[in-house]
Motif scaffolding. Structure first.
Motif, PDB file in Angstrom:
ATOM      1  N   ARG A 166      -7.986   4.657 -13.144  1.00 51.58           N
ATOM      2  CA  ARG A 166      -7.293   3.490 -13.706  1.00 51.58           C
ATOM      3  C   ARG A 166      -6.177   3.100 -12.743  1.00 51.58           C
ATOM      4  O   ARG A 166      -5.404   3.955 -12.301  1.00 51.58           O
ATOM      5  CB  ARG A 166      -6.701   3.893 -15.064  1.00 51.58           C
ATOM      6  N   VAL A 167      -6.118   1.818 -12.404  1.00 52.59           N
ATOM      7  CA  VAL A 167      -5.052   1.301 -11.541  1.00 52.59           C
ATOM      8  C   VAL A 167      -4.053   0.583 -12.457  1.00 52.59           C
ATOM      9  O   VAL A 167      -4.422  -0.334 -13.179  1.00 52.59           O
ATOM     10  CB  VAL A 167      -5.639   0.327 -10.488  1.00 52.59           C
ATOM     11  N   ILE A 168      -2.807   1.078 -12.449  1.00 50.41           N
ATOM     12  CA  ILE A 168      -1.828   0.610 -13.442  1.00 50.41           C
ATOM     13  C   ILE A 168      -0.586   0.048 -12.767  1.00 50.41           C
ATOM     14  O   ILE A 168      -0.057   0.643 -11.830  1.00 50.41           O
ATOM     15  CB  ILE A 168      -1.315   1.792 -14.308  1.00 50.41           C
ATOM     16  N   LEU A 224      -4.528  -2.835 -14.239  1.00 52.92           N
ATOM     17  CA  LEU A 224      -5.001  -3.898 -13.349  1.00 52.92           C
ATOM     18  C   LEU A 224      -6.498  -3.791 -13.114  1.00 52.92           C
ATOM     19  O   LEU A 224      -7.178  -4.787 -12.895  1.00 52.92           O
ATOM     20  CB  LEU A 224      -4.294  -3.819 -11.986  1.00 52.92           C
ATOM     21  N   ASN A 225      -6.978  -2.550 -13.141  1.00 54.62           N
ATOM     22  CA  ASN A 225      -8.394  -2.361 -12.848  1.00 54.62           C
ATOM     23  C   ASN A 225      -8.823  -0.971 -13.290  1.00 54.62           C
ATOM     24  O   ASN A 225      -8.002  -0.052 -13.305  1.00 54.62           O
ATOM     25  CB  ASN A 225      -8.618  -2.497 -11.332  1.00 54.62           C
ATOM     26  N   VAL A 226     -10.093  -0.842 -13.653  1.00 51.03           N
ATOM     27  CA  VAL A 226     -10.682   0.480 -13.898  1.00 51.03           C
ATOM     28  C   VAL A 226     -11.841   0.594 -12.924  1.00 51.03           C
ATOM     29  O   VAL A 226     -12.736  -0.254 -12.910  1.00 51.03           O
ATOM     30  CB  VAL A 226     -11.151   0.620 -15.355  1.00 51.03           C
ATOM     31  N   PHE A 271     -10.259   2.075  -3.300  1.00 51.32           N
ATOM     32  CA  PHE A 271      -8.932   1.602  -3.713  1.00 51.32           C
ATOM     33  C   PHE A 271      -7.874   2.232  -2.799  1.00 51.32           C
ATOM     34  O   PHE A 271      -8.171   3.135  -2.017  1.00 51.32           O
ATOM     35  CB  PHE A 271      -8.654   1.885  -5.197  1.00 51.32           C
ATOM     36  N   GLY A 272      -6.637   1.707  -2.954  1.00 48.21           N
ATOM     37  CA  GLY A 272      -5.565   2.199  -2.095  1.00 48.21           C
ATOM     38  C   GLY A 272      -5.639   1.605  -0.695  1.00 48.21           C
ATOM     39  O   GLY A 272      -5.030   2.128   0.235  1.00 48.21           O
ATOM     40  N   GLU A 273      -6.389   0.500  -0.564  1.00 50.28           N
ATOM     41  CA  GLU A 273      -6.555  -0.099   0.771  1.00 50.28           C
ATOM     42  C   GLU A 273      -5.434  -1.095   1.088  1.00 50.28           C
ATOM     43  O   GLU A 273      -5.151  -1.345   2.261  1.00 50.28           O
ATOM     44  CB  GLU A 273      -7.936  -0.784   0.881  1.00 50.28           C
ATOM     45  N   LEU A 274      -4.776  -1.662   0.056  1.00 47.54           N
ATOM     46  CA  LEU A 274      -3.827  -2.756   0.312  1.00 47.54           C
ATOM     47  C   LEU A 274      -2.631  -2.292   1.145  1.00 47.54           C
ATOM     48  O   LEU A 274      -2.306  -2.884   2.172  1.00 47.54           O
ATOM     49  CB  LEU A 274      -3.335  -3.380  -1.006  1.00 47.54           C
ATOM     50  N   SER A 275      -1.985  -1.213   0.706  1.00 50.21           N
ATOM     51  CA  SER A 275      -0.799  -0.738   1.434  1.00 50.21           C
ATOM     52  C   SER A 275      -1.177  -0.196   2.816  1.00 50.21           C
ATOM     53  O   SER A 275      -0.379  -0.223   3.746  1.00 50.21           O
ATOM     54  CB  SER A 275      -0.084   0.341   0.621  1.00 50.21           C
ATOM     55  N   ILE A 276      -2.417   0.267   2.934  1.00 51.30           N
ATOM     56  CA  ILE A 276      -2.904   0.754   4.234  1.00 51.30           C
ATOM     57  C   ILE A 276      -3.019  -0.419   5.205  1.00 51.30           C
ATOM     58  O   ILE A 276      -2.705  -0.319   6.385  1.00 51.30           O
ATOM     59  CB  ILE A 276      -4.305   1.408   4.043  1.00 51.30           C
ATOM     60  N   GLN A 334       4.436  -0.938   0.463  1.00 47.02           N
ATOM     61  CA  GLN A 334       4.296   0.153  -0.516  1.00 47.02           C
ATOM     62  C   GLN A 334       3.050  -0.031  -1.391  1.00 47.02           C
ATOM     63  O   GLN A 334       2.510  -1.134  -1.445  1.00 47.02           O
ATOM     64  CB  GLN A 334       5.531   0.170  -1.427  1.00 47.02           C
ATOM     65  N   ARG A 335       2.667   1.033  -2.094  1.00 51.92           N
ATOM     66  CA  ARG A 335       1.563   0.965  -3.045  1.00 51.92           C
ATOM     67  C   ARG A 335       1.856  -0.124  -4.080  1.00 51.92           C
ATOM     68  O   ARG A 335       2.954  -0.127  -4.666  1.00 51.92           O
ATOM     69  CB  ARG A 335       1.397   2.295  -3.783  1.00 51.92           C
ATOM     70  N   SER A 336       0.882  -1.008  -4.329  1.00 51.43           N
ATOM     71  CA  SER A 336       1.104  -2.102  -5.273  1.00 51.43           C
ATOM     72  C   SER A 336       0.953  -1.627  -6.724  1.00 51.43           C
ATOM     73  O   SER A 336       1.312  -2.339  -7.657  1.00 51.43           O
ATOM     74  CB  SER A 336       0.115  -3.225  -4.994  1.00 51.43           C
ATOM     75  N   ALA A 337       0.393  -0.444  -6.936  1.00 55.46           N
ATOM     76  CA  ALA A 337       0.154   0.051  -8.292  1.00 55.46           C
ATOM     77  C   ALA A 337       0.007   1.571  -8.256  1.00 55.46           C
ATOM     78  O   ALA A 337      -0.084   2.162  -7.184  1.00 55.46           O
ATOM     79  CB  ALA A 337      -1.113  -0.596  -8.849  1.00 55.46           C
TER      80      ALA A 337
HETATM   81  P1  CMP Z   1      -2.538  -0.045  -2.774  1.00 57.80           P
HETATM   82  O1  CMP Z   1      -1.537  -1.142  -2.921  1.00 57.80           O
HETATM   83  O2  CMP Z   1      -2.574   0.708  -1.517  1.00 57.80           O
HETATM   84  O3  CMP Z   1      -2.370   0.966  -3.993  1.00 57.80           O
HETATM   85  C1  CMP Z   1      -2.697   0.508  -5.300  1.00 57.80           C
HETATM   86  C2  CMP Z   1      -4.119   0.028  -5.274  1.00 57.80           C
HETATM   87  O4  CMP Z   1      -4.584  -0.522  -6.481  1.00 57.80           O
HETATM   88  C3  CMP Z   1      -4.253  -1.144  -4.295  1.00 57.80           C
HETATM   89  O5  CMP Z   1      -4.019  -0.681  -2.985  1.00 57.80           O
HETATM   90  C4  CMP Z   1      -5.615  -1.665  -4.643  1.00 57.80           C
HETATM   91  O6  CMP Z   1      -6.625  -0.839  -4.118  1.00 57.80           O
HETATM   92  C5  CMP Z   1      -5.571  -1.485  -6.166  1.00 57.80           C
HETATM   93  N1  CMP Z   1      -5.137  -2.750  -6.806  1.00 57.80           N
HETATM   94  C6  CMP Z   1      -3.927  -3.257  -6.800  1.00 57.80           C
HETATM   95  N2  CMP Z   1      -3.879  -4.426  -7.487  1.00 57.80           N
HETATM   96  C7  CMP Z   1      -5.097  -4.643  -7.937  1.00 57.80           C
HETATM   97  C8  CMP Z   1      -5.683  -5.665  -8.724  1.00 57.80           C
HETATM   98  N3  CMP Z   1      -4.990  -6.701  -9.188  1.00 57.80           N
HETATM   99  N4  CMP Z   1      -6.996  -5.576  -8.989  1.00 57.80           N
HETATM  100  C9  CMP Z   1      -7.692  -4.542  -8.530  1.00 57.80           C
HETATM  101  N5  CMP Z   1      -7.206  -3.527  -7.790  1.00 57.80           N
HETATM  102  C10 CMP Z   1      -5.917  -3.575  -7.499  1.00 57.80           C
END
Ligand code: CMP
Length: 241
Positions: free
Chosen positions: A69-71, A82-84, A91-96, A101-104
């Motif tokens: 679960r992404v919260i 935000l997402n399951v 996942f976790g690709e955005l901050s990479i 920073q991690r968005s969630a």
């Molecule tokens: P990151 O920001 O590295 O860490 C949190 C992750 O949650 C983010 O990368 C995405 O992979 C995922 N994530 C963040 N926001 C959303 C969203 N709105 N919908 C789906 N996945 C998300």
């Protein structure tokens, strides 16, 4: 890396797993081998926080089995899911990618197997292999589209419609056809569902009762079942503004 030589070793099952991921599916065998030598496999119990919102990101996560679960957590501790995510998703690709920073926050919902790839390695492979770059763009495009669809449901539907929307999209992404209709294989409580639709548990409980009374969904204590996906679509159509 092997203990006895400088030749990097490939973890068992890495190539097979990576070849099934859309991110690496287009790679040639030797290219896949290079990626496979850099990944690490980890197993997690349910309820483990994999990383926290606002922390620096160092790894990208790839789900082999289980669910996450992404919260987003508000200042007073309230949660919005935000997402399951299920098997085959990353996942976790955005901050990479943007170095911020991690968005969630990410928390396991079930026994979960994850493969990890470091930021430096992901960037190297995106630079070296255009198919990885293109696949990453495709994944990000799909994230934007699905976020827009959810925002639309959150804005134009009431709790019942939002619940129907979430259950339909879970069934589409992680559903398994069964005798009763479609089984959602991700274990979700009513509290989890409430954080997905931005409502209280009580109002989700009421919405669940309405959907059950119309024979649209069922819950067996572990899994949710969609008995009539078309009927659920109809709910969305009728209730949408
Ligand atoms: P990151 O920001 O590295 O860490 C949190 C992750 O949650 C983010 O990368 C995405 O992979 C995922 N994530 C963040 N926001 C959303 C969203 N709105 N919908 C789906 N996945 C998300």
């Amino acid at each position: 890396m092997s203990l006895y030589s400088n030749i990097p070793s490939t973890p068992p099952g890495a190539k097979e797993f990576l070849s099934r991921l859309p991110l690496f599916a287009e790679l040639e065998i030797e290219q896949l081998e290079q990626v496979a030598q850099r990944v690490h496999r980890r197993e997690f119990a349910p309820g483990v926080t994999l990383f926290h919102q606002d922390m620096p990101g160092t790894m990208m996560y790839m789900l082999e089995s289980g669910s996450v679960r992404v919260i987003s957590i508000g200042r007073t501790g309230q949660e919005l899911t935000l997402n399951v995510l299920g098997p085959g998703e990353i996942f976790g690709e955005l901050s990479i990618l943007d170095g911020r920073q991690r968005s969630a926050t990410a928390v396991t919902l079930a026994p979960t197997v994850i493969w990890l790839l470091s930021q430096a390695d992901l960037k190297e492979f995106m630079n070296k292999f255009p198919t990885v770059n293109q696949a990453m763009i495709q994944i990000l495009v799909e994230r934007v589209r699905s976020t827009a669809r959810r925002l639309e449901a959150m804005t134009f539907q009431d709790v019942l419609g939002r619940l129907a929307f979430e259950l339909l999209s879970l069934a589409e992404r992680s559903g398994r056809p069964c005798e009763a209709g479609i089984e959602i294989t991700i274990p979700l409580t009513q509290v989890d569902l409430a954080t997905m639709v931005g409502a209280t548990r009580e109002s989700v409980n009421k919405a669940v009762s309405v959907l059950r009374s119309k024979n649209l969904i069922e819950f067996d204590g572990t899994s949710w079942f969609l008995q009539d996906p078309q009927g659920m679509q109809q709910i969305l159509y009728e209730r949408g503004r």
